[in-house]
Design a protein around this motif. Structure first.
Motif, PDB file in Angstrom:
ATOM      1  N   GLU A 230      -8.612  20.866  24.449  1.00 53.11           N
ATOM      2  CA  GLU A 230      -7.935  19.575  24.575  1.00 53.11           C
ATOM      3  C   GLU A 230      -7.968  18.865  23.230  1.00 53.11           C
ATOM      4  OE1 GLU A 230      -8.444  15.358  27.024  1.00 53.11           O
ATOM      5  OE2 GLU A 230      -9.879  16.968  27.342  1.00 53.11           O
ATOM      6  N   TRP A 231      -6.793  18.668  22.651  1.00 49.52           N
ATOM      7  CA  TRP A 231      -6.714  17.922  21.397  1.00 49.52           C
ATOM      8  C   TRP A 231      -7.004  16.458  21.684  1.00 49.52           C
ATOM      9  CZ3 TRP A 231      -6.758  20.245  16.895  1.00 49.52           C
ATOM     10  CH2 TRP A 231      -6.398  21.593  16.854  1.00 49.52           C
ATOM     11  N   VAL A 232      -7.846  15.850  20.863  1.00 48.19           N
ATOM     12  CA  VAL A 232      -8.226  14.452  21.040  1.00 48.19           C
ATOM     13  C   VAL A 232      -7.975  13.703  19.740  1.00 48.19           C
ATOM     14  CG1 VAL A 232      -9.886  14.931  22.888  1.00 48.19           C
ATOM     15  CG2 VAL A 232     -10.665  14.953  20.516  1.00 48.19           C
ATOM     16  N   ASP A 233      -7.895  12.379  19.860  1.00 52.86           N
ATOM     17  CA  ASP A 233      -7.601  11.526  18.713  1.00 52.86           C
ATOM     18  C   ASP A 233      -8.619  10.395  18.685  1.00 52.86           C
ATOM     19  OD1 ASP A 233      -5.691  11.041  16.540  1.00 52.86           O
ATOM     20  OD2 ASP A 233      -5.225   9.196  17.612  1.00 52.86           O
ATOM     21  N   PRO A 234      -9.269  10.158  17.537  1.00 55.33           N
ATOM     22  CA  PRO A 234     -10.259   9.088  17.461  1.00 55.33           C
ATOM     23  C   PRO A 234      -9.615   7.707  17.623  1.00 55.33           C
ATOM     24  CG  PRO A 234      -9.822   9.956  15.287  1.00 55.33           C
ATOM     25  CD  PRO A 234      -9.061  10.814  16.256  1.00 55.33           C
ATOM     26  N   MET A 235     -10.391   6.776  18.139  1.00 51.96           N
ATOM     27  CA  MET A 235      -9.887   5.417  18.378  1.00 51.96           C
ATOM     28  C   MET A 235     -10.297   4.501  17.225  1.00 51.96           C
ATOM     29  SD  MET A 235     -10.464   5.010  22.508  1.00 51.96           S
ATOM     30  CE  MET A 235     -12.011   4.211  22.241  1.00 51.96           C
ATOM     31  N   GLY A 236      -9.575   4.573  16.128  1.00 55.31           N
ATOM     32  CA  GLY A 236      -9.768   3.673  14.997  1.00 55.31           C
ATOM     33  C   GLY A 236     -11.216   3.445  14.622  1.00 55.31           C
ATOM     34  N   GLU A 237     -11.672   2.199  14.786  1.00 52.60           N
ATOM     35  CA  GLU A 237     -13.013   1.807  14.378  1.00 52.60           C
ATOM     36  C   GLU A 237     -14.112   2.384  15.274  1.00 52.60           C
ATOM     37  OE1 GLU A 237     -13.594   0.163  11.513  1.00 52.60           O
ATOM     38  OE2 GLU A 237     -11.422   0.329  11.222  1.00 52.60           O
ATOM     39  N   SER A 238     -13.756   3.031  16.380  1.00 52.76           N
ATOM     40  CA  SER A 238     -14.752   3.581  17.303  1.00 52.76           C
ATOM     41  C   SER A 238     -15.212   4.983  16.909  1.00 52.76           C
ATOM     42  CB  SER A 238     -14.175   3.630  18.723  1.00 52.76           C
ATOM     43  OG  SER A 238     -13.855   2.337  19.152  1.00 52.76           O
TER      44      SER A 238
ATOM     45  N   PRO B 290     -15.679   7.671  13.204  1.00 55.37           N
ATOM     46  CA  PRO B 290     -15.493   7.836  11.756  1.00 55.37           C
ATOM     47  C   PRO B 290     -14.467   8.911  11.397  1.00 55.37           C
ATOM     48  CG  PRO B 290     -17.466   8.987  12.440  1.00 55.37           C
ATOM     49  CD  PRO B 290     -16.932   8.268  13.665  1.00 55.37           C
ATOM     50  N   LEU B 291     -13.946   9.619  12.396  1.00 53.33           N
ATOM     51  CA  LEU B 291     -13.020  10.711  12.121  1.00 53.33           C
ATOM     52  C   LEU B 291     -11.588  10.210  11.966  1.00 53.33           C
ATOM     53  CD1 LEU B 291     -14.430  13.239  14.731  1.00 53.33           C
ATOM     54  CD2 LEU B 291     -14.839  13.211  12.266  1.00 53.33           C
ATOM     55  N   PRO B 292     -10.823  10.802  11.053  1.00 54.16           N
ATOM     56  CA  PRO B 292      -9.416  10.427  10.892  1.00 54.16           C
ATOM     57  C   PRO B 292      -8.551  10.955  12.034  1.00 54.16           C
ATOM     58  CG  PRO B 292     -10.097  11.978   9.173  1.00 54.16           C
ATOM     59  CD  PRO B 292     -11.270  11.758  10.054  1.00 54.16           C
ATOM     60  N   ALA B 293      -7.335  10.472  12.124  1.00 56.25           N
ATOM     61  CA  ALA B 293      -6.404  10.825  13.199  1.00 56.25           C
ATOM     62  C   ALA B 293      -6.111  12.323  13.218  1.00 56.25           C
ATOM     63  CB  ALA B 293      -5.098  10.050  13.027  1.00 56.25           C
ATOM     64  N   THR B 294      -5.892  12.838  14.415  1.00 57.14           N
ATOM     65  CA  THR B 294      -5.503  14.230  14.594  1.00 57.14           C
ATOM     66  C   THR B 294      -4.021  14.364  14.250  1.00 57.14           C
ATOM     67  OG1 THR B 294      -7.185  14.662  16.254  1.00 57.14           O
ATOM     68  CG2 THR B 294      -5.236  16.070  16.306  1.00 57.14           C
ATOM     69  N   ARG B 295      -3.698  15.356  13.437  1.00 57.64           N
ATOM     70  CA  ARG B 295      -2.325  15.587  13.008  1.00 57.64           C
ATOM     71  C   ARG B 295      -2.032  17.086  13.015  1.00 57.64           C
ATOM     72  NH1 ARG B 295      -0.591  10.868  10.876  1.00 57.64           N
ATOM     73  NH2 ARG B 295      -2.137   9.469   9.987  1.00 57.64           N
ATOM     74  N   MET B 296      -0.832  17.424  13.389  1.00 57.33           N
ATOM     75  CA  MET B 296      -0.365  18.807  13.320  1.00 57.33           C
ATOM     76  C   MET B 296       0.218  19.028  11.934  1.00 57.33           C
ATOM     77  SD  MET B 296      -0.121  21.619  14.878  1.00 57.33           S
ATOM     78  CE  MET B 296       0.738  23.159  14.619  1.00 57.33           C
ATOM     79  N   GLN B 297       0.130  20.248  11.429  1.00 56.92           N
ATOM     80  CA  GLN B 297       0.700  20.591  10.126  1.00 56.92           C
ATOM     81  C   GLN B 297       1.566  21.833  10.266  1.00 56.92           C
ATOM     82  OE1 GLN B 297      -3.325  20.595   8.275  1.00 56.92           O
ATOM     83  NE2 GLN B 297      -2.228  19.716   6.535  1.00 56.92           N
ATOM     84  N   GLU B 298       2.465  21.988   9.318  1.00 55.41           N
ATOM     85  CA  GLU B 298       3.300  23.183   9.262  1.00 55.41           C
ATOM     86  C   GLU B 298       2.425  24.388   8.933  1.00 55.41           C
ATOM     87  OE1 GLU B 298       6.574  23.300   9.924  1.00 55.41           O
ATOM     88  OE2 GLU B 298       6.518  21.159  10.365  1.00 55.41           O
ATOM     89  N   LEU B 299       2.910  25.564   9.254  1.00 57.86           N
ATOM     90  CA  LEU B 299       2.217  26.795   8.923  1.00 57.86           C
ATOM     91  C   LEU B 299       2.052  26.878   7.408  1.00 57.86           C
ATOM     92  CD1 LEU B 299       1.139  29.499  10.083  1.00 57.86           C
ATOM     93  CD2 LEU B 299       3.418  30.433   9.676  1.00 57.86           C
TER      94      LEU B 299
ATOM     95  N   ALA C  41      -1.387  25.142  18.656  1.00 59.99           N
ATOM     96  CA  ALA C  41      -0.757  23.971  18.024  1.00 59.99           C
ATOM     97  C   ALA C  41      -1.355  22.678  18.568  1.00 59.99           C
ATOM     98  CB  ALA C  41       0.739  23.993  18.268  1.00 59.99           C
ATOM     99  N   ALA C  42      -1.642  21.745  17.689  1.00 57.00           N
ATOM    100  CA  ALA C  42      -2.209  20.455  18.095  1.00 57.00           C
ATOM    101  C   ALA C  42      -1.207  19.719  18.975  1.00 57.00           C
ATOM    102  CB  ALA C  42      -2.568  19.617  16.872  1.00 57.00           C
ATOM    103  N   ASP C  43      -1.652  19.313  20.134  1.00 57.48           N
ATOM    104  CA  ASP C  43      -0.818  18.621  21.114  1.00 57.48           C
ATOM    105  C   ASP C  43      -1.000  17.114  20.922  1.00 57.48           C
ATOM    106  OD1 ASP C  43       0.796  18.064  23.269  1.00 57.48           O
ATOM    107  OD2 ASP C  43      -0.664  18.691  24.778  1.00 57.48           O
ATOM    108  N   ILE C  44      -0.146  16.518  20.114  1.00 54.67           N
ATOM    109  CA  ILE C  44      -0.231  15.097  19.786  1.00 54.67           C
ATOM    110  C   ILE C  44       0.452  14.296  20.887  1.00 54.67           C
ATOM    111  CG2 ILE C  44       0.297  13.342  18.052  1.00 54.67           C
ATOM    112  CD1 ILE C  44      -1.575  15.657  17.083  1.00 54.67           C
ATOM    113  N   GLN C  45      -0.276  13.384  21.496  1.00 57.33           N
ATOM    114  CA  GLN C  45       0.248  12.604  22.621  1.00 57.33           C
ATOM    115  C   GLN C  45       1.059  11.397  22.142  1.00 57.33           C
ATOM    116  OE1 GLN C  45      -0.211  13.889  25.744  1.00 57.33           O
ATOM    117  NE2 GLN C  45      -1.096  15.537  24.527  1.00 57.33           N
TER     118      GLN C  45
END
Length: 144
Positions: free
Chosen positions: A88-96, A98-107, A123-127
């Protein structure tokens, strides 16, 4: 950055074997992968249920992890003892977090066949509802 939560169900009686494999993967990942920010395992509340948090500098770091020798060596053993593994791809909640946002990249240019396979398979499943530092998310209802 790329962060995911793995939901893992191990076959009854295989818990010790799984934990040994996970410990080795943890050590090898932290020793050999410079792009790894987090790689941690936990036992769940139910017997045989585990979780892993994996976080890398970027999606390419995740791909390098997937094709690493230590991961490729462990994968068949994990498949043998697990009933289910859900990523399950997850995304950090800003100030909650220290990890940066989850992003998909090209091959990556010049990627080998295995990397290309994993790029498509995992592939990262960005919601759409992720917002803030996330890429292109929309604000949740009522937040405007």
């Amino acid at each position: 950055m790329a962060t995911l939560l793995a939901h893992i169900q191990v076959k009854r009686g295989q818990e010790a074997r799984f934990e040994a494999i996970a410990a080795k993967l943890h050590d090898e990942t932290h020793r050999n992968e410079t792009g790894c920010l987090r790689y941690e395992y936990w036992r769940g509340a139910k017997p045989g249920f585990y979780y892993a948090l994996l976080s890398f500098d970027d999606f390419h770091g995740f791909l390098r992890h997937q094709v690493s020798d230590h991961h490729e060596e462990a994968s068949p053993n994990i498949r043998d003892i697990c009933l289910d593994v859900k990523l399950e791809w997850v995304d950090p909640m800003g100030e909650s977090s220290p990890l940066p946002a989850t992003r998909m990249q090209e091959l990556p240019e010049g990627a080998d066949e295995k990397t290309a396979l994993y790029h498509n398979l995992f592939a990262a499943d960005i919601q759409d509802w992720w917002n803030g530092e996330s890429q292109g998310g929309v604000a949740p209802p009522g937040s405007e």
